[in-house]
Design a protein around this motif. Structure first.
Motif, PDB file in Angstrom:
ATOM      1  N   UNK A  13       0.827  -1.211   0.000  1.00 33.22           N
ATOM      2  CA  UNK A  13       0.000   0.000   0.000  1.00 33.22           C
ATOM      3  C   UNK A  13       0.862   1.262   0.000  1.00 33.22           C
ATOM      4  N   UNK A  14       1.931   1.237   0.776  1.00 32.25           N
ATOM      5  CA  UNK A  14       2.813   2.406   0.828  1.00 32.25           C
ATOM      6  C   UNK A  14       3.470   2.634  -0.527  1.00 32.25           C
ATOM      7  N   UNK A  15       3.976   1.584  -1.133  1.00 37.99           N
ATOM      8  CA  UNK A  15       4.649   1.719  -2.428  1.00 37.99           C
ATOM      9  C   UNK A  15       3.663   2.142  -3.517  1.00 37.99           C
ATOM     10  N   UNK A  16       2.472   1.568  -3.506  1.00 41.14           N
ATOM     11  CA  UNK A  16       1.459   1.964  -4.499  1.00 41.14           C
ATOM     12  C   UNK A  16       1.072   3.429  -4.300  1.00 41.14           C
ATOM     13  N   UNK A  17       0.893   3.831  -3.044  1.00 41.45           N
ATOM     14  CA  UNK A  17       0.548   5.227  -2.762  1.00 41.45           C
ATOM     15  C   UNK A  17       1.620   6.185  -3.256  1.00 41.45           C
ATOM     16  N   UNK A  18       2.877   5.874  -2.962  1.00 38.45           N
ATOM     17  CA  UNK A  18       3.959   6.727  -3.430  1.00 38.45           C
ATOM     18  C   UNK A  18       4.115   6.636  -4.949  1.00 38.45           C
ATOM     19  N   UNK A  19       3.782   5.498  -5.519  1.00 38.24           N
ATOM     20  CA  UNK A  19       3.833   5.370  -6.978  1.00 38.24           C
ATOM     21  C   UNK A  19       2.825   6.291  -7.659  1.00 38.24           C
ATOM     22  N   UNK A  49      12.108  12.295   0.869  1.00 39.22           N
ATOM     23  CA  UNK A  49      12.305  12.078   2.301  1.00 39.22           C
ATOM     24  C   UNK A  49      11.103  11.387   2.937  1.00 39.22           C
ATOM     25  N   UNK A  50       9.916  11.719   2.470  1.00 35.17           N
ATOM     26  CA  UNK A  50       8.705  11.095   2.995  1.00 35.17           C
ATOM     27  C   UNK A  50       8.677   9.599   2.772  1.00 35.17           C
ATOM     28  N   UNK A  51       9.182   9.157   1.626  1.00 29.38           N
ATOM     29  CA  UNK A  51       9.223   7.730   1.317  1.00 29.38           C
ATOM     30  C   UNK A  51      10.047   6.990   2.365  1.00 29.38           C
ATOM     31  N   UNK A  52      11.247   7.503   2.649  1.00 29.25           N
ATOM     32  CA  UNK A  52      12.098   6.848   3.626  1.00 29.25           C
ATOM     33  C   UNK A  52      11.575   7.029   5.047  1.00 29.25           C
ATOM     34  N   UNK A  53      10.974   8.167   5.338  1.00 29.03           N
ATOM     35  CA  UNK A  53      10.427   8.432   6.662  1.00 29.03           C
ATOM     36  C   UNK A  53       9.310   7.455   7.010  1.00 29.03           C
ATOM     37  N   UNK A  54       8.448   7.167   6.065  1.00 33.16           N
ATOM     38  CA  UNK A  54       7.342   6.235   6.308  1.00 33.16           C
ATOM     39  C   UNK A  54       7.879   4.863   6.690  1.00 33.16           C
ATOM     40  N   UNK A  55       8.864   4.355   5.937  1.00 34.72           N
ATOM     41  CA  UNK A  55       9.403   3.029   6.252  1.00 34.72           C
ATOM     42  C   UNK A  55      10.208   3.044   7.545  1.00 34.72           C
ATOM     43  N   UNK A  56      10.888   4.126   7.845  1.00 29.66           N
ATOM     44  CA  UNK A  56      11.627   4.245   9.095  1.00 29.66           C
ATOM     45  C   UNK A  56      10.664   4.217  10.287  1.00 29.66           C
ATOM     46  N   UNK A  57       9.579   4.993  10.189  1.00 28.90           N
ATOM     47  CA  UNK A  57       8.587   5.000  11.263  1.00 28.90           C
ATOM     48  C   UNK A  57       7.912   3.646  11.408  1.00 28.90           C
ATOM     49  N   UNK A  58       7.664   2.989  10.296  1.00 28.64           N
ATOM     50  CA  UNK A  58       7.062   1.648  10.353  1.00 28.64           C
ATOM     51  C   UNK A  58       8.009   0.665  11.040  1.00 28.64           C
ATOM     52  N   UNK A  59       9.301   0.777  10.776  1.00 30.45           N
ATOM     53  CA  UNK A  59      10.282  -0.078  11.428  1.00 30.45           C
ATOM     54  C   UNK A  59      10.307   0.138  12.926  1.00 30.45           C
TER      55      UNK A  59
END
Length: 67
Positions: A13-19, A49-59
């Protein structure tokens, strides 16, 4: 097994949203760039930065959840 499936679904979902956002990003940056090149650059930077921030927060969330 369920945790892996949930992680895959969330990442998809995150990747599709950013796509989808990335698909419209050139138009958005060009439109904003007509008013301010600095603002256009800031929008592009925030997108990356938002792309990496989302995955960092998810981690972080996953590490706290797994304790």
């Amino acid at each position: 097994m369920k945790d892996n499936r949930d992680a895959i679904i969330a990442a998809a979902f995150i990747i599709i949203g950013f796509g989808v956002i990335g698909y419209f990003m050139p138009r958005l940056v060009l439109a904003v760039g007509e008013f301010s090149t600095l603002a256009a650059g800031a929008i592009a930077l925030l997108f990356v930065l938002g792309f990496f921030l989302i995955f960092w927060l998810r981690g972080i969330y996953q590490r706290r959840k797994n304790r």
